[in-house]
Motif scaffolding. Sequence first.
Motif, PDB file in Angstrom:
ATOM      1  N   VAL A 126      -0.230   0.115 -22.298  1.00  0.00           N
ATOM      2  CA  VAL A 126      -0.672   1.462 -22.635  1.00  0.00           C
ATOM      3  C   VAL A 126      -1.159   1.473 -24.078  1.00  0.00           C
ATOM      4  O   VAL A 126      -0.429   1.090 -24.986  1.00  0.00           O
ATOM      5  CB  VAL A 126       0.472   2.492 -22.469  1.00  0.00           C
ATOM      6  CG1 VAL A 126      -0.032   3.890 -22.779  1.00  0.00           C
ATOM      7  CG2 VAL A 126       1.046   2.426 -21.066  1.00  0.00           C
ATOM      8  N   ILE A 127      -2.420   1.857 -24.272  1.00  0.00           N
ATOM      9  CA  ILE A 127      -2.971   2.003 -25.618  1.00  0.00           C
ATOM     10  C   ILE A 127      -3.180   3.494 -25.844  1.00  0.00           C
ATOM     11  O   ILE A 127      -3.869   4.145 -25.049  1.00  0.00           O
ATOM     12  CB  ILE A 127      -4.315   1.259 -25.768  1.00  0.00           C
ATOM     13  CG1 ILE A 127      -4.191  -0.204 -25.341  1.00  0.00           C
ATOM     14  CG2 ILE A 127      -4.823   1.353 -27.202  1.00  0.00           C
ATOM     15  CD1 ILE A 127      -5.510  -0.938 -25.299  1.00  0.00           C
ATOM     16  N   GLU A 128      -2.584   4.011 -26.884  1.00  0.00           N
ATOM     17  CA  GLU A 128      -2.744   5.442 -27.159  1.00  0.00           C
ATOM     18  C   GLU A 128      -3.779   5.639 -28.257  1.00  0.00           C
ATOM     19  O   GLU A 128      -3.650   5.100 -29.352  1.00  0.00           O
ATOM     20  CB  GLU A 128      -1.404   6.052 -27.565  1.00  0.00           C
ATOM     21  CG  GLU A 128      -1.466   7.566 -27.613  1.00  0.00           C
ATOM     22  CD  GLU A 128      -0.102   8.189 -27.843  1.00  0.00           C
ATOM     23  OE1 GLU A 128       0.535   8.566 -26.852  1.00  0.00           O
ATOM     24  OE2 GLU A 128       0.322   8.264 -29.009  1.00  0.00           O
ATOM     25  N   VAL A 129      -4.818   6.395 -27.939  1.00  0.00           N
ATOM     26  CA  VAL A 129      -5.870   6.730 -28.896  1.00  0.00           C
ATOM     27  C   VAL A 129      -5.691   8.198 -29.242  1.00  0.00           C
ATOM     28  O   VAL A 129      -5.722   9.044 -28.347  1.00  0.00           O
ATOM     29  CB  VAL A 129      -7.273   6.514 -28.281  1.00  0.00           C
ATOM     30  CG1 VAL A 129      -8.351   6.606 -29.346  1.00  0.00           C
ATOM     31  CG2 VAL A 129      -7.350   5.197 -27.554  1.00  0.00           C
ATOM     32  N   SER A 130      -5.489   8.498 -30.512  1.00  0.00           N
ATOM     33  CA  SER A 130      -5.239   9.897 -30.859  1.00  0.00           C
ATOM     34  C   SER A 130      -5.956  10.256 -32.149  1.00  0.00           C
ATOM     35  O   SER A 130      -6.234   9.400 -32.988  1.00  0.00           O
ATOM     36  CB  SER A 130      -3.737  10.148 -30.999  1.00  0.00           C
ATOM     37  OG  SER A 130      -3.200   9.278 -31.961  1.00  0.00           O
ATOM     38  N   GLY A 131      -6.253  11.522 -32.268  1.00  0.00           N
ATOM     39  CA  GLY A 131      -6.915  12.031 -33.457  1.00  0.00           C
ATOM     40  C   GLY A 131      -8.141  12.846 -33.086  1.00  0.00           C
ATOM     41  O   GLY A 131      -8.596  12.831 -31.952  1.00  0.00           O
ATOM     42  N   PRO A 132      -8.685  13.582 -34.080  1.00  0.00           N
ATOM     43  CA  PRO A 132      -9.835  14.443 -33.808  1.00  0.00           C
ATOM     44  C   PRO A 132     -11.043  13.683 -33.245  1.00  0.00           C
ATOM     45  O   PRO A 132     -11.842  14.263 -32.512  1.00  0.00           O
ATOM     46  CB  PRO A 132     -10.169  15.033 -35.189  1.00  0.00           C
ATOM     47  CG  PRO A 132      -8.907  14.913 -35.975  1.00  0.00           C
ATOM     48  CD  PRO A 132      -8.205  13.700 -35.463  1.00  0.00           C
ATOM     49  N   SER A 133     -11.188  12.406 -33.584  1.00  0.00           N
ATOM     50  CA  SER A 133     -12.347  11.646 -33.113  1.00  0.00           C
ATOM     51  C   SER A 133     -12.039  10.813 -31.869  1.00  0.00           C
ATOM     52  O   SER A 133     -12.890  10.027 -31.435  1.00  0.00           O
ATOM     53  CB  SER A 133     -12.865  10.720 -34.218  1.00  0.00           C
ATOM     54  OG  SER A 133     -13.323  11.472 -35.312  1.00  0.00           O
ATOM     55  N   ALA A 134     -10.863  10.969 -31.296  1.00  0.00           N
ATOM     56  CA  ALA A 134     -10.477  10.120 -30.160  1.00  0.00           C
ATOM     57  C   ALA A 134     -11.476  10.244 -29.003  1.00  0.00           C
ATOM     58  O   ALA A 134     -11.913   9.248 -28.428  1.00  0.00           O
ATOM     59  CB  ALA A 134      -9.070  10.484 -29.691  1.00  0.00           C
ATOM     60  N   ARG A 135     -11.852  11.482 -28.684  1.00  0.00           N
ATOM     61  CA  ARG A 135     -12.780  11.665 -27.561  1.00  0.00           C
ATOM     62  C   ARG A 135     -14.144  11.030 -27.871  1.00  0.00           C
ATOM     63  O   ARG A 135     -14.747  10.396 -27.013  1.00  0.00           O
ATOM     64  CB  ARG A 135     -12.952  13.164 -27.259  1.00  0.00           C
ATOM     65  CG  ARG A 135     -13.948  13.443 -26.166  1.00  0.00           C
ATOM     66  CD  ARG A 135     -13.737  14.800 -25.537  1.00  0.00           C
ATOM     67  NE  ARG A 135     -14.110  15.913 -26.390  1.00  0.00           N
ATOM     68  CZ  ARG A 135     -15.301  16.536 -26.317  1.00  0.00           C
ATOM     69  NH1 ARG A 135     -16.208  16.127 -25.461  1.00  0.00           N
ATOM     70  NH2 ARG A 135     -15.556  17.558 -27.099  1.00  0.00           N
ATOM     71  N   ALA A 136     -14.587  11.179 -29.120  1.00  0.00           N
ATOM     72  CA  ALA A 136     -15.883  10.608 -29.497  1.00  0.00           C
ATOM     73  C   ALA A 136     -15.881   9.088 -29.348  1.00  0.00           C
ATOM     74  O   ALA A 136     -16.880   8.492 -28.954  1.00  0.00           O
ATOM     75  CB  ALA A 136     -16.228  11.003 -30.929  1.00  0.00           C
ATOM     76  N   VAL A 137     -14.754   8.461 -29.683  1.00  0.00           N
ATOM     77  CA  VAL A 137     -14.657   7.002 -29.543  1.00  0.00           C
ATOM     78  C   VAL A 137     -14.742   6.610 -28.066  1.00  0.00           C
ATOM     79  O   VAL A 137     -15.508   5.724 -27.680  1.00  0.00           O
ATOM     80  CB  VAL A 137     -13.348   6.485 -30.164  1.00  0.00           C
ATOM     81  CG1 VAL A 137     -13.136   5.015 -29.842  1.00  0.00           C
ATOM     82  CG2 VAL A 137     -13.347   6.703 -31.670  1.00  0.00           C
ATOM     83  N   LEU A 138     -13.975   7.303 -27.235  1.00  0.00           N
ATOM     84  CA  LEU A 138     -13.945   6.954 -25.814  1.00  0.00           C
ATOM     85  C   LEU A 138     -15.288   7.222 -25.141  1.00  0.00           C
ATOM     86  O   LEU A 138     -15.718   6.489 -24.250  1.00  0.00           O
ATOM     87  CB  LEU A 138     -12.847   7.746 -25.103  1.00  0.00           C
ATOM     88  CG  LEU A 138     -11.420   7.403 -25.543  1.00  0.00           C
ATOM     89  CD1 LEU A 138     -10.440   8.403 -24.963  1.00  0.00           C
ATOM     90  CD2 LEU A 138     -11.053   5.994 -25.117  1.00  0.00           C
ATOM     91  N   GLU A 139     -15.967   8.277 -25.586  1.00  0.00           N
ATOM     92  CA  GLU A 139     -17.244   8.641 -24.965  1.00  0.00           C
ATOM     93  C   GLU A 139     -18.334   7.612 -25.218  1.00  0.00           C
ATOM     94  O   GLU A 139     -19.380   7.646 -24.583  1.00  0.00           O
ATOM     95  CB  GLU A 139     -17.699  10.018 -25.465  1.00  0.00           C
ATOM     96  CG  GLU A 139     -16.987  11.154 -24.741  1.00  0.00           C
ATOM     97  CD  GLU A 139     -17.321  12.513 -25.306  1.00  0.00           C
ATOM     98  OE1 GLU A 139     -17.826  12.584 -26.439  1.00  0.00           O
ATOM     99  OE2 GLU A 139     -17.052  13.513 -24.621  1.00  0.00           O
ATOM    100  N   LYS A 140     -18.089   6.689 -26.166  1.00  0.00           N
ATOM    101  CA  LYS A 140     -19.077   5.643 -26.402  1.00  0.00           C
ATOM    102  C   LYS A 140     -19.215   4.713 -25.206  1.00  0.00           C
ATOM    103  O   LYS A 140     -20.235   4.043 -25.070  1.00  0.00           O
ATOM    104  CB  LYS A 140     -18.687   4.814 -27.633  1.00  0.00           C
ATOM    105  CG  LYS A 140     -18.765   5.585 -28.927  1.00  0.00           C
ATOM    106  CD  LYS A 140     -18.414   4.670 -30.084  1.00  0.00           C
ATOM    107  CE  LYS A 140     -18.506   5.438 -31.396  1.00  0.00           C
ATOM    108  NZ  LYS A 140     -18.431   4.534 -32.550  1.00  0.00           N
ATOM    109  N   GLY A 141     -18.162   4.635 -24.381  1.00  0.00           N
ATOM    110  CA  GLY A 141     -18.241   3.664 -23.295  1.00  0.00           C
ATOM    111  C   GLY A 141     -17.666   4.134 -21.978  1.00  0.00           C
ATOM    112  O   GLY A 141     -17.561   3.351 -21.044  1.00  0.00           O
ATOM    113  N   CYS A 142     -17.292   5.411 -21.900  1.00  0.00           N
ATOM    114  CA  CYS A 142     -16.722   5.905 -20.643  1.00  0.00           C
ATOM    115  C   CYS A 142     -17.722   6.839 -19.965  1.00  0.00           C
ATOM    116  O   CYS A 142     -18.134   7.836 -20.556  1.00  0.00           O
ATOM    117  CB  CYS A 142     -15.411   6.639 -20.913  1.00  0.00           C
ATOM    118  SG  CYS A 142     -14.676   7.281 -19.405  1.00  0.00           S
ATOM    119  N   PRO A 143     -18.138   6.524 -18.737  1.00  0.00           N
ATOM    120  CA  PRO A 143     -19.161   7.353 -18.082  1.00  0.00           C
ATOM    121  C   PRO A 143     -18.622   8.667 -17.524  1.00  0.00           C
ATOM    122  O   PRO A 143     -19.399   9.528 -17.147  1.00  0.00           O
ATOM    123  CB  PRO A 143     -19.652   6.454 -16.941  1.00  0.00           C
ATOM    124  CG  PRO A 143     -18.483   5.588 -16.629  1.00  0.00           C
ATOM    125  CD  PRO A 143     -17.760   5.380 -17.920  1.00  0.00           C
ATOM    126  N   ALA A 144     -17.301   8.836 -17.489  1.00  0.00           N
ATOM    127  CA  ALA A 144     -16.740  10.077 -16.944  1.00  0.00           C
ATOM    128  C   ALA A 144     -16.887  11.210 -17.966  1.00  0.00           C
ATOM    129  O   ALA A 144     -17.000  10.965 -19.163  1.00  0.00           O
ATOM    130  CB  ALA A 144     -15.274   9.878 -16.581  1.00  0.00           C
TER     131      ALA A 144
END
Lengths: 205, 102
Positions: A126-144
């Motif tokens: 389990v990798i936890e990504v948290s913070g105001p920019s977390a969604r922006a980081v994930l959106e770089k490579g997640c098509p959902a």
Amino acid sequence: MAEQVLTDISALRTSPLAHLASALVQGAVSGERGVGLREIAFTTQIGLRAEPGSAAHAALSAAAGVQLPSAVGQVSGSADGTAVLWLGPDDFLVVAPEGSELLGPLVDALGDEPGQVVDLSANRTVIEVSGPSARAVLEKGCPADLHPRAFAAGTAITTVLGPVPVLLWKTEAETFRVLPRASFADYTARWLLDGMSEFASDPVD
Amino acid sequence: MMLIECPWCGPRNETEYGYGGEAHVAYPADPSALNDNEWAKFLFYRKNPKGLFAERWVHSAGCRRWFNAVRDTVTYEFKAVYKPGEPQPIKTTNAPAQGGTK
């Protein structure tokens, strides 16, 4: 027959991201564009298969202590305690803190009914990504669609991050848990660190 | 990028899916009675219509379930998706056989 030696081997375990522990700390970005990364290692994970409406499904719900989720995105239970993620219409994943004694009761609850209870604890980290920019980081490579109107806190989906198949679980408004298979953990963590690095500098207008 | 509607997961990117070819190809009732020609027809021969076509797709990066879709092979537009066993919402030339909706 050889005498069985029961030894606590937990001190000998190495989590899939242990070698990146300091990199995860150093890669954290603070401030209003902040984003951080941490590994939640050695969680208890149990795969459940049972047809909704069957006796096995009801028995597993009772043994898990929470109703199994019934639709895509749903997560039963709590992220800090025992949670059950929906993977498919008859496919579920129990995620619980390290050392949870859930496997035995679940196996007993299933009995001889058609279904499956499998210990998958070492399968995914389990990798936890948290913070105001977390969604922006994930959106770089997640098509959902990760916008809050489509992906609210307390939901989880199976998707891909870059090329890696992952479970993506949003536990809070700015906190995501990424569950890649252990063999993909190193790549996924480095991919995330790379994606986070831009937020350390000021935005380019 | 194209969004494909999974009957269980809703709209997802096409990169999450795999293609499974023509749908509703019924398994022969008695395979051992087939000659080589008929067996080859079952295994390898598929329709290739211009227009509406019933196909099998798998949501391999999501719920890992197979489902059927009616797609227009001219425009690539997905007209309908339906779970295995459900009746076909839009008729195609390769419709499921009577009594069997594989």
